[in-house]
Design an enzyme around this catalytic site. Sequence first.
Site, PDB file in Angstrom:
ATOM      1  N   ILE A  66       0.769  -1.163  -0.143  1.00 12.71           N
ATOM      2  CA  ILE A  66      -0.121   0.055  -0.028  1.00 12.71           C
ATOM      3  C   ILE A  66       0.698   1.037   0.070  1.00 12.71           C
ATOM      4  O   ILE A  66       1.936   1.051   0.368  1.00 12.71           O
ATOM      5  CB  ILE A  66      -0.888  -0.111   1.427  1.00 12.71           C
ATOM      6  CG1 ILE A  66      -0.276  -0.111   2.414  1.00 12.71           C
ATOM      7  CG2 ILE A  66      -1.976  -1.117   0.984  1.00 12.71           C
ATOM      8  CD1 ILE A  66      -1.296  -0.034   3.854  1.00 12.71           C
ATOM      9  N   ASP A  67       0.273   2.195  -0.553  1.00 10.42           N
ATOM     10  CA  ASP A  67       1.185   3.630  -0.802  1.00 10.42           C
ATOM     11  C   ASP A  67       1.739   4.088   0.543  1.00 10.42           C
ATOM     12  O   ASP A  67       1.096   3.797   1.699  1.00 10.42           O
ATOM     13  CB  ASP A  67       0.624   4.549  -1.629  1.00 10.42           C
ATOM     14  CG  ASP A  67      -0.037   4.174  -2.843  1.00 10.42           C
ATOM     15  OD1 ASP A  67       0.643   3.108  -3.479  1.00 10.42           O
ATOM     16  OD2 ASP A  67      -0.940   4.486  -3.224  1.00 10.42           O
ATOM     17  N   LYS A  68       2.710   4.814   0.519  1.00 11.22           N
ATOM     18  CA  LYS A  68       3.198   5.509   1.631  1.00 11.22           C
ATOM     19  C   LYS A  68       2.570   6.264   2.441  1.00 11.22           C
ATOM     20  O   LYS A  68       2.118   6.163   3.482  1.00 11.22           O
ATOM     21  CB  LYS A  68       4.341   6.428   1.166  1.00 11.22           C
ATOM     22  CG  LYS A  68       4.818   7.317   2.437  1.00 11.22           C
ATOM     23  CD  LYS A  68       6.132   8.319   2.018  1.00 11.22           C
ATOM     24  CE  LYS A  68       6.602   9.313   2.959  1.00 11.22           C
ATOM     25  NZ  LYS A  68       7.387  10.217   2.518  1.00 11.22           N
TER      26      LYS A  68
END
Length: 305
Positions: free
Chosen positions: A137-139
């Site tokens: 999952i994105d930062k």
Amino acid sequence: MEHKQIIAKDVDTGLRLDKYLTEQLVPFSRSRIQMLFAKGAITVNGKLGKANYKVKNDDVIEVMIEDEQEANAQPEAMDLDIVYEDEDVIVINKPKGMVVHPSPGNEAHTLVNGLLYHCKDLSGINGVLRPGIVHRIDKDTSGLLVAAKNDRAHQLLAEQLKDKTMNRRYYALVHGVMPHDHGTIDAPIGRDEKDRQKMAVTAHNSKPAITHFQVIERFAQHTLLECRLETGRTHQIRVHLQYIKFPIVGDPKYGRRKTEMSGGQLLHAHQLTFVHPTSQASMTFEAPLPPQFASVLDELRKREG
């Protein structure tokens, strides 16, 4: 920086460039080669190379490879929010702002660094920089993801991702009032040709992408959605919601530049379901909204209460 030049010889008719390079650049993984394409580091006869280009005899292929910082990811003590753990898998509630795995510029303080310290051993399928990582999952996205402690568990979880039996649900607060109670966004995603750091809905060099959404709550100028991923393209929910003109609040890359909200990117992976690789039991995990996300919703409710 290393420069490699390959002159194609005895090429099978119709062989894709990405597959050809996987054979030529042993032991590079296909994912690393895809990363080189994304960075524009591959050219064919002086022109930017595309993964689906069909290689011809005598093509001159040039590859620029950054110096290996791929020193093994180092274990690092950190306070992980562990939702579940056994000898095969570990489920983490990742905070917003944490990068999942090391990369140039983000060699430390990532989830992988913390997992290596906590678990001591993780699957090696994705190499030394992404041990155990089945999906990301994105930062700036918070929430649940599962990591594998051994190769067998990793392979079985990856198969569930591929055959779409791993269920991933997200909460997203978006700009605008969604008129439909539910819907499906079916639009292919690929690298943005104008900005290589972004993804976009495009017919060019893209892959199928499907996101299902359900309205949870409507406000005067915003909507809280639950999104379910059927595919897992990079930035998929963010790109799809921007594409239908309902960008995620606080999204630094695909959202509106000016917003009165102060909770950062309001996208949270709140539910994860998969079949355990050993017990074969279906397991569902949930993570509550992080405080910043919840406080924004509370403020919207107060305004309209």
